[in-house]
Scaffold this active site. Structure first.
Site, PDB file in Angstrom:
ATOM      1  N   SER A 135      42.263  42.977  35.835  1.00 13.70           N
ATOM      2  CA  SER A 135      41.136  43.556  36.555  1.00 13.70           C
ATOM      3  C   SER A 135      41.281  43.128  38.008  1.00 13.70           C
ATOM      4  CB  SER A 135      39.834  43.014  35.959  1.00 13.70           C
ATOM      5  OG  SER A 135      38.733  43.420  36.739  1.00 13.70           O
ATOM      6  N   LYS A 161      43.325  47.751  36.035  1.00 13.22           N
ATOM      7  CA  LYS A 161      41.946  48.209  36.216  1.00 13.22           C
ATOM      8  C   LYS A 161      41.519  47.821  37.616  1.00 13.22           C
ATOM      9  CE  LYS A 161      37.620  45.986  34.763  1.00 13.22           C
ATOM     10  NZ  LYS A 161      36.949  45.336  33.619  1.00 13.22           N
ATOM     11  N   LYS A 163      38.352  47.704  40.419  1.00  7.55           N
ATOM     12  CA  LYS A 163      36.910  47.798  40.635  1.00  7.55           C
ATOM     13  C   LYS A 163      36.678  48.907  41.649  1.00  7.55           C
ATOM     14  CE  LYS A 163      35.448  44.362  38.091  1.00  7.55           C
ATOM     15  NZ  LYS A 163      34.473  44.537  37.004  1.00  7.55           N
ATOM     16  N   ASP A 188      36.411  50.375  37.060  1.00  9.26           N
ATOM     17  CA  ASP A 188      35.175  49.746  36.594  1.00  9.26           C
ATOM     18  C   ASP A 188      34.154  49.782  37.727  1.00  9.26           C
ATOM     19  OD1 ASP A 188      33.163  48.244  35.479  1.00  9.26           O
ATOM     20  OD2 ASP A 188      34.380  46.458  35.099  1.00  9.26           O
ATOM     21  N   GLU A 213      34.730  52.647  33.483  1.00 10.58           N
ATOM     22  CA  GLU A 213      33.890  51.640  32.833  1.00 10.58           C
ATOM     23  C   GLU A 213      32.512  51.574  33.482  1.00 10.58           C
ATOM     24  OE1 GLU A 213      36.113  48.001  32.536  1.00 10.58           O
ATOM     25  OE2 GLU A 213      34.355  46.816  32.026  1.00 10.58           O
ATOM     26  N   ASP A 238      30.409  48.671  29.051  1.00 11.35           N
ATOM     27  CA  ASP A 238      30.526  47.211  29.099  1.00 11.35           C
ATOM     28  C   ASP A 238      29.102  46.646  29.056  1.00 11.35           C
ATOM     29  OD1 ASP A 238      30.722  44.559  29.926  1.00 11.35           O
ATOM     30  OD2 ASP A 238      31.977  44.914  31.665  1.00 11.35           O
ATOM     31  N   LYS A 262      32.847  41.883  25.168  1.00 17.30           N
ATOM     32  CA  LYS A 262      32.859  40.533  25.747  1.00 17.30           C
ATOM     33  C   LYS A 262      32.056  39.661  24.799  1.00 17.30           C
ATOM     34  CE  LYS A 262      33.238  41.881  30.576  1.00 17.30           C
ATOM     35  NZ  LYS A 262      32.467  42.210  31.780  1.00 17.30           N
ATOM     36  N   GLY A 290      36.762  40.343  30.276  1.00 16.79           N
ATOM     37  CA  GLY A 290      36.828  38.976  30.795  1.00 16.79           C
ATOM     38  C   GLY A 290      35.688  38.719  31.759  1.00 16.79           C
TER      39      GLY A 290
HETATM   40  O1  OSB Z   1      32.754  44.053  34.573  1.00 14.85           O
HETATM   41  O2  OSB Z   1      34.474  43.391  33.545  1.00 14.85           O
HETATM   42  C1  OSB Z   1      33.588  43.186  34.380  1.00 14.85           C
HETATM   43  C2  OSB Z   1      34.238  39.835  36.092  1.00 14.85           C
HETATM   44  C3  OSB Z   1      32.962  39.364  36.258  1.00 14.85           C
HETATM   45  C4  OSB Z   1      31.909  40.156  35.857  1.00 14.85           C
HETATM   46  C5  OSB Z   1      32.137  41.409  35.282  1.00 14.85           C
HETATM   47  C6  OSB Z   1      33.434  41.863  35.094  1.00 14.85           C
HETATM   48  C7  OSB Z   1      34.497  41.071  35.534  1.00 14.85           C
HETATM   49  C8  OSB Z   1      35.893  41.485  35.455  1.00 14.85           C
HETATM   50  C9  OSB Z   1      36.909  40.383  35.491  1.00 14.85           C
HETATM   51  O3  OSB Z   1      36.254  42.630  35.468  1.00 14.85           O
HETATM   52  C10 OSB Z   1      37.737  40.307  34.285  1.00 14.85           C
HETATM   53  C11 OSB Z   1      38.561  39.052  34.317  1.00 14.85           C
HETATM   54  O4  OSB Z   1      38.098  37.997  33.834  1.00 14.85           O
HETATM   55  O5  OSB Z   1      39.674  39.115  34.821  1.00 14.85           O
HETATM   56 MG    MG Z   2      33.158  45.715  33.330  1.00 14.00          MG
END
Ligand code: OSB
Ligand code: MG
Length: 370
Positions: A135, A161, A163, A188, A213, A238, A262, A290
């Site tokens: 991510s 992925k 953001k 995401d 996402e 999510d 999660k 994560g």
């Molecule tokens: O939306 O998946 C998410 C990290 C913090 C809060 C929300 C998210 C995330 C990530 C990071 O996408 C995933 C990772 O731990 O690498």
């Molecule tokens: Mg997410």
């Protein structure tokens, strides 16, 4: 298992690189860890709540409060047969699923150690290795983002992925796809769009994304279902999936075609397994999300990802992407092909570096049955 005492602690760990989402930038993590002392073993848990209540309602501070005041007292002095008996003891407390998950997962760790089997086996998993994606947060420039993607692809990761948010969506998909037309790519939004932006979101279909996402509100199924009917790209939920009933409702409504699981968000391994089973039965792929975890939470994610329905690469990546030094030994490592080997040995399969944890600790409290 008799639960004799619980050590709560908060540690501070600077991230190797800042992580930015549509709701904000994190440069240093505050992480709530706990040790559950039973008569047979010591289990470790990590609460995945963030520093602020921006991803969900919970934060490190609300979790500390609820564990100390309500959840730990519900466990202390009790004897339970199995970790999956814990959720019933927490039932009276509404919500606070990340706080509950930290305790329940520590119990699973302890139970696996007592039974002398790996945690992944106790959970019902059976993969020798798990497929990994990354991510990648919002960067200061598009060039910086492309560089990061290049680095992660070279490291072997099997899905990228990114953001996204308004102004950082089509603008990045365009150059990414121009350079890498074939990679597994997803995005995401962390709830940053509204249904009024449907026409804009329809333009995402041009980029052959594996999924988008949580595009809309964090607590919504209805408008996601409306949106999904108008998109070719699959929606993955999510934030909105808090438990198995949510998963069922979202699936039946057509609000998503993929689910990100999660373990903290749904309140622990029992509920995570239930969401997994439900999605599997309905034919929806799931993957493990994560939350910028330390090695403790990361090793729990590795174990969960071995269940049969986790058919898409997860956001479970190497320790070194986050930390200069992780709190477990060995650290979580990813092969050049983009896989993490399932650990052998009882419990989580990674040793805890207690000296390092002691050094990183900013707050600590020992709770015992009275
Ligand atoms: O939306 O998946 C998410 C990290 C913090 C809060 C929300 C998210 C995330 C990530 C990071 O996408 C995933 C990772 O731990 O690498
Ligand atoms: Mg997410």
């Amino acid at each position: 298992m008799k639960i004799e005492s619980i050590t709560l602690r908060e540690i501070r760990m600077p991230l190797v690189h800042f992580f930015e989402t549509s709701f904000g930038r994190t440069t240093e993590r505050r992480i709530l860890l706990l040790t559950l002392h039973t008569d047979g073993a010591e289990g470790w848990g990590e609460c995945v709540a963030g520093e602020d209540p921006f991803y969900s309602e919970e934060s490190v501070d609300t979790a500390w409060y609820v564990i100390e005041r309500y959840l730990a007292p519900a466990l202390l002095g009790k004897t339970i047969q199995r970790a999956c008996d814990a959720p019933a003891l927490f039932e009276r407390v509404r919500g606070h699923r990340m706080a509950k998950g930290a305790l329940e997962n520590a119990l699973w760790d302890a139970e696996a150690q007592i039974r002398h089997i790996p945690l992944w086996q106790l959970l019902g998993g059976n993969r020798a290795e798990i497929a990994c994606g990354v991510s990648i947060g919002i960067q200061n420039s598009v060039e910086q983002l492309l560089e990061k993607i290049e680095t992660e692809l070279a490291a072997g990761y099997r899905r990228i992925k990114v953001k996204c948010k308004p102004g950082w969506d089509l603008e990045i998909f365009e150059p990414i796809r121009a350079r890498w037309p074939e990679i597994l790519l997803s995005c995401d939004a962390n709830s940053c769009y509204t249904i009024n932006q449907t026409e804009h979101l329809k333009q995402f279909d041009a980029f052959n994304l594996l999924m988008i996402e949580q595009p809309l509100w964090h607590d919504d199924f209805y408008f996601h279902a409306q949106l999904q009917r108008q998109l070719k790209t699959r929606i993955c939920l999510d934030e909105a999936i808090r438990n198995r009933r949510d998963a069922q409702a979202a699936i039946e409504l057509g609000a998503c075609k993929i689910i990100n699981i999660k373990v903290g968000r749904v309140g622990g391994f029992s509920e995570a397994i239930a969401v997994h089973n439900l999605a599997k039965q309905a034919g929806l792929p799931v993957w493990c999300g994560g939350m910028l975890e330390s090695g403790i939470g990361r090793s729990h994610n590795v174990a969960l990802s071995t269940l049969a329905g986790f058919t898409l690469p997860g956001d479970v990546s190497a320790s070194r992407r986050y930390w200069k030094e992780d709190v477990i030994e060995p650290e979580v490592e990813v092969s050049q092909q983009g896989f993490i080997k399932t650990p052998g040995g009882p419990g989580r399969g990674f040793k805890v570096k207690t000296d390092l944890i002691e050094k990183l600790t900013t707050k600590k409290k020992h709770l015992a049955a009275n």
